[in-house]
Design a protein around this motif. Structure first.
Motif, PDB file in Angstrom:
ATOM      1  N   ARG A 285      17.269 -20.643  -3.228  1.00 36.16           N
ATOM      2  CA  ARG A 285      17.457 -19.298  -2.715  1.00 36.16           C
ATOM      3  C   ARG A 285      17.183 -18.261  -3.800  1.00 36.16           C
ATOM      4  NH1 ARG A 285      19.466 -18.203   1.911  1.00 36.16           N
ATOM      5  NH2 ARG A 285      20.442 -16.304   1.164  1.00 36.16           N
ATOM      6  N   PRO A 286      16.713 -17.092  -3.394  1.00 36.36           N
ATOM      7  CA  PRO A 286      16.459 -16.050  -4.386  1.00 36.36           C
ATOM      8  C   PRO A 286      17.776 -15.510  -4.956  1.00 36.36           C
ATOM      9  CG  PRO A 286      16.223 -15.180  -2.162  1.00 36.36           C
ATOM     10  CD  PRO A 286      16.416 -16.649  -2.021  1.00 36.36           C
TER      11      PRO A 286
ATOM     12  N   THR B 222      20.989 -13.552  -5.453  1.00 37.75           N
ATOM     13  CA  THR B 222      21.849 -13.100  -4.366  1.00 37.75           C
ATOM     14  C   THR B 222      23.016 -12.319  -4.961  1.00 37.75           C
ATOM     15  OG1 THR B 222      23.172 -15.045  -4.576  1.00 37.75           O
ATOM     16  CG2 THR B 222      21.324 -15.166  -3.044  1.00 37.75           C
ATOM     17  N   PRO B 223      23.785 -11.639  -4.090  1.00 32.02           N
ATOM     18  CA  PRO B 223      24.951 -10.909  -4.589  1.00 32.02           C
ATOM     19  C   PRO B 223      25.849 -11.768  -5.463  1.00 32.02           C
ATOM     20  CG  PRO B 223      24.567 -10.383  -2.290  1.00 32.02           C
ATOM     21  CD  PRO B 223      23.571 -11.437  -2.659  1.00 32.02           C
ATOM     22  N   ALA B 224      26.126 -13.020  -5.029  1.00 30.16           N
ATOM     23  CA  ALA B 224      27.007 -13.868  -5.815  1.00 30.16           C
ATOM     24  C   ALA B 224      26.405 -14.150  -7.186  1.00 30.16           C
ATOM     25  CB  ALA B 224      27.273 -15.174  -5.074  1.00 30.16           C
ATOM     26  N   ALA B 225      25.077 -14.333  -7.238  1.00 27.61           N
ATOM     27  CA  ALA B 225      24.437 -14.684  -8.498  1.00 27.61           C
ATOM     28  C   ALA B 225      24.502 -13.547  -9.511  1.00 27.61           C
ATOM     29  CB  ALA B 225      22.984 -15.082  -8.243  1.00 27.61           C
TER      30      ALA B 225
ATOM     31  N   ALA C 299      28.548 -12.687 -10.492  1.00 27.40           N
ATOM     32  CA  ALA C 299      29.300 -13.615 -11.333  1.00 27.40           C
ATOM     33  C   ALA C 299      29.279 -13.232 -12.821  1.00 27.40           C
ATOM     34  CB  ALA C 299      28.801 -15.036 -11.116  1.00 27.40           C
TER      35      ALA C 299
ATOM     36  N   LEU D  63      31.364 -10.018 -13.491  1.00 26.05           N
ATOM     37  CA  LEU D  63      32.810 -10.243 -13.437  1.00 26.05           C
ATOM     38  C   LEU D  63      33.277 -11.033 -14.647  1.00 26.05           C
ATOM     39  CD1 LEU D  63      33.441 -11.095  -9.668  1.00 26.05           C
ATOM     40  CD2 LEU D  63      33.593  -8.901 -10.841  1.00 26.05           C
ATOM     41  N   LEU D  64      32.472 -12.036 -15.038  1.00 25.13           N
ATOM     42  CA  LEU D  64      32.837 -12.878 -16.176  1.00 25.13           C
ATOM     43  C   LEU D  64      32.975 -12.030 -17.432  1.00 25.13           C
ATOM     44  CD1 LEU D  64      33.246 -15.945 -16.512  1.00 25.13           C
ATOM     45  CD2 LEU D  64      30.948 -16.042 -17.467  1.00 25.13           C
TER      46      LEU D  64
END
Lengths: 331, 339
Positions: free
Chosen positions: A7-8, A10-13, A16, A19-20
């Protein structure tokens, strides 16, 4: 479901790593700023007031320090015990706020001393307290700790009372309140008056045999040793059957145990005038064969005087003495 | 329901979150004019010192803590539902919250809070992780976790943790003051939270959320089942360990600061699945944002609906959450699942 790793971005990518990084930086900062005890429990104890004249310093047993720059003119109190002491020590115009129970005729001994203009405060809710702009706050260790910390953090001097187990504690609390308010003379007069009344009772009951007394609240609580109720029973010329067993503190004990202690007098605190807790106790068969019921010595007394932790509570000792030693008060 | 595209859903979420924070800041026992509120926030002249304190040190930390707790719980719920492949996996339902409160109560009872404030979230996080692993091990059957088994395992382990909590409390009540304070904490809520509490819940939530977010592809693959996920190259055991530890970090710190607040982790992810779909790359960040907004709003309602009384926050979340959850169940009866 899409196959993994195909997958290209994404918001989660992209969220993360952001936030870290933020979490790691903040953790580093927070580790050095949050001190031990910031979330911990308060240590019970009586605070000390340092200084003969203003500015005075409050030394809290938990380690906090605060300065009272001048004689406080807008004082807020957050619990009934402090309401009773505050209203006895200062002119009404210096009382800016009292606990919302101060007006309750069932719970408060200072209903007639509370000025109408004072705000009624719920718990240690910081918003209305801050809005009053107090220059001194009376709290207790049982007031919501995080609420009190917001007040101290805002630079408001807070006197946090921690001990209410004996008349020694009551006297210490009145002295601390007097020193914080700049009302030392009135505090000493109040203590003197209280000691006079206690001395008068002691004279009346001297050399009389103490009856075995049980203090029994309708919800099942009783008072063992190291409580103010225990000391009140003792000063009224009674022997508290619970503390005689070596049981300490306010306790929820089984009725079986209490009956087995063979109380000669049972004192039940009465919280509302409509409800007679003595009659309720007499209606329960389990108490039927206790010496107290047999001898007709079950007494309901107004709870506020028995439980008051201010000098007002001396009336509780007087009422107790009258039911424990009626013959001593006939004249 | 029409599904929203990811950027729209997340952008809208940020707007909703900011709106919720503003609403939370504007409500309270004392009325503060909007102008003074804004001036306090940006540090302009105008509001009095007490108004500034009230905004910056009473209301702001409370809404920020609420956003972290709500966002963390919703994100954990979404991740656990994916990991357990089970729509009922919620920190409260599967016992992880009970484990976390046992840890916090233990830390308070042992007096560790006086040694280091971090001990309370630390022990809370550790017990949350332990509970999650025990429930997972007990409920897992050949790569599948049936709803019934999960619920029963969660009830068993959660009840055990709750019983231990009650035991510690009953011992603690002998020390009257300590018992009272522990008990009040256990009731939950965000009453009078200050910046120390925000500092304790913020960093672990961000770190845990970051770790959960990196697992979005594996969580997608796991929906098919553990065997199927292994077949497409997912190291199931590693993912499980990582997600359980990361969600425990989030749940443990949330519980340490606010006590147990139910339904956020259950309702928010389910609601969002209808709107943004089941793909974790979008679902997880959306849960974080909308969960925060939900709890901040619920908390604002909790302290204003019956003002000056405060309703317990857990009561409000359950009153909103439970009927909504029932509505979802009835609407999609029979076909309801995480897929």
């Amino acid at each position: 479901v899409p196959p993994p790793s195909k997958r290209p971005a994404t918001p989660a990518a992209w969220a993360a790593p952001v936030l870290l990084l933020a979490g790691a930086l903040w953790l580093g900062a927070a580790l050095s700023t949050v001190r031990a005890g910031d979330l911990g429990l308060v240590r019970a104890g009586t605070p000390a007031i340092r200084g003969e004249t203003f500015p005075k310093e409050i030394l809290d047993p938990s380690g906090g320090r605060a300065v009272i720059p001048a004689a406080p003119r807008r004082v807020v109190s957050l619990n009934i015990g402090a309401d009773e002491i505050l209203t006895a020590l200062v002119e009404p115009e210096r009382v800016a706020g009292v606990s919302r129970f101060a007006d309750s005729p069932e719970m408060s001994t200072c209903v007639d001393r509370v000025p109408a203009h004072a705000a009624r405060i719920r718990g240690a809710d910081p918003e209305p307290i801050l809005a009053l702009q107090p220059d001194l706050v009376f709290a207790a260790v049982y007031n919501l700790e995080s609420g009190v910390r917001i007040l101290t953090g805002a630079g408001i001097p807070v006197v946090r009372f921690g001990n209410f187990r004996s008349y020694e504690d009551v006297i210490a609390n009145v002295r601390v309140a007097g020193a914080a308010l700049g009302a030392e003379a009135r505090a000493e007069a109040l203590i003197h008056q209280m000691n006079d009344r206690l001395g008068h009772i002691a004279d009346r009951i001297r050399d009389r045999k103490p009856p075995r007394v049980l203090y029994y609240s309708p919800v099942g609580y009783t008072s063992g040793g190291a409580t103010l109720v225990d000391e009140k029973i003792g000063r009224a010329g009674g022997l508290n059957v619970v503390s005689a067993e070596g049981i300490l503190g306010p306790k929820h004990l089984s009725v079986e145990l209490l009956v087995s202690l063979g109380p000669e007098v049972i004192v039940v605190p009465r919280w509302t005038p409509e409800h007679d807790p003595a009659a309720a106790l007499l209606a329960e068969p389990v108490w039927r064969d206790t010496p107290a019921v047999q001898g007709g010595r079950v007494h309901a007394l107004d709870a506020k005087w028995l439980t008051s932790v201010s000098p007002d509570g001396v009336r509780g000792v007087e009422e107790l003495a009258r039911v424990l030693h009626p013959e001593a008060f006939t004249s | 329901m029409r599904r929203l595209r990811a950027p729209t859903a997340l952008g809208l979420g940020l707007v909703v979150l900011v709106g919720a924070l503003a609403y939370g800041l504007s409500r309270g026992a004392v009325r503060i004019p909007a102008g003074d509120l804004l001036a306090s926030l940006v540090g302009l002249e105008g509001p009095t010192a007490w108004q500034r304190t009230l905004v910056l040190d009473v209301r702001l930390p409370r809404v920020v803590a609420g956003a972290f707790v709500g966002g963390g719980l919703a994100l954990s719920g979404a991740a656990l539902q994916g990991l357990f492949r089970n729509p009922l996996a919620d920190p409260g339902v599967i016992g992880v919250s009970s484990g976390a409160s046992l840890g916090a109560v233990l830390a308070m009872y042992l007096g560790l809070g006086a040694l280091s404030s971090w001990s309370i979230p630390a022990l809370s996080i550790a017990c949350a992780a332990l509970t999650a692993f025990v429930v997972y091990a007990a409920a897992s059957r050949r790569g599948r976790i049936p709803v019934g088994t999960l619920l029963l395992a969660g009830i068993a382990v959660g009840s055990f943790a709750s019983a231990l909590t009650s035991f510690v409390l009953s011992v603690a009540l002998d020390e009257y003051e300590q018992g009272r304070q522990t008990f009040r904490w256990l009731m939950g809520g965000l009453e009078a939270r200050n910046w120390h509490e925000v500092a304790l819940v913020g960093p672990p939530t961000l770190l845990g959320a970051a770790i959960v977010l990196t697992s979005f592809r594996e969580l997608d693959a796991l929906i098919l089942g553990e065997t199927e996920a292994s077949a497409v190259g997912v190291d199931v055991h590693r993912v499980r360990r990582r997600v359980v530890l990361a969600t425990s970090l989030v749940i443990g710190s949330a519980v340490a600061v606010s006590g147990v607040i139910g339904f956020v982790g259950l309702v928010i992810p389910h609601m969002l699945r209808l709107v943004v779909g089941p793909v974790h790359a979008v679902l997880l960040p959306a849960s974080l944002i909308y969960g925060g907004a939900f709890l901040v709003t619920a908390d604002a309602l909790a302290r204003t609906l019956l003002a000056p009384e405060e309703i317990r926050l857990g009561v409000v979340t359950a009153l909103i959450g439970a009927p909504f959850f029932l509505y979802l169940l009835l609407r999609r009866r029979g076909e309801y699942s995480v897929e």
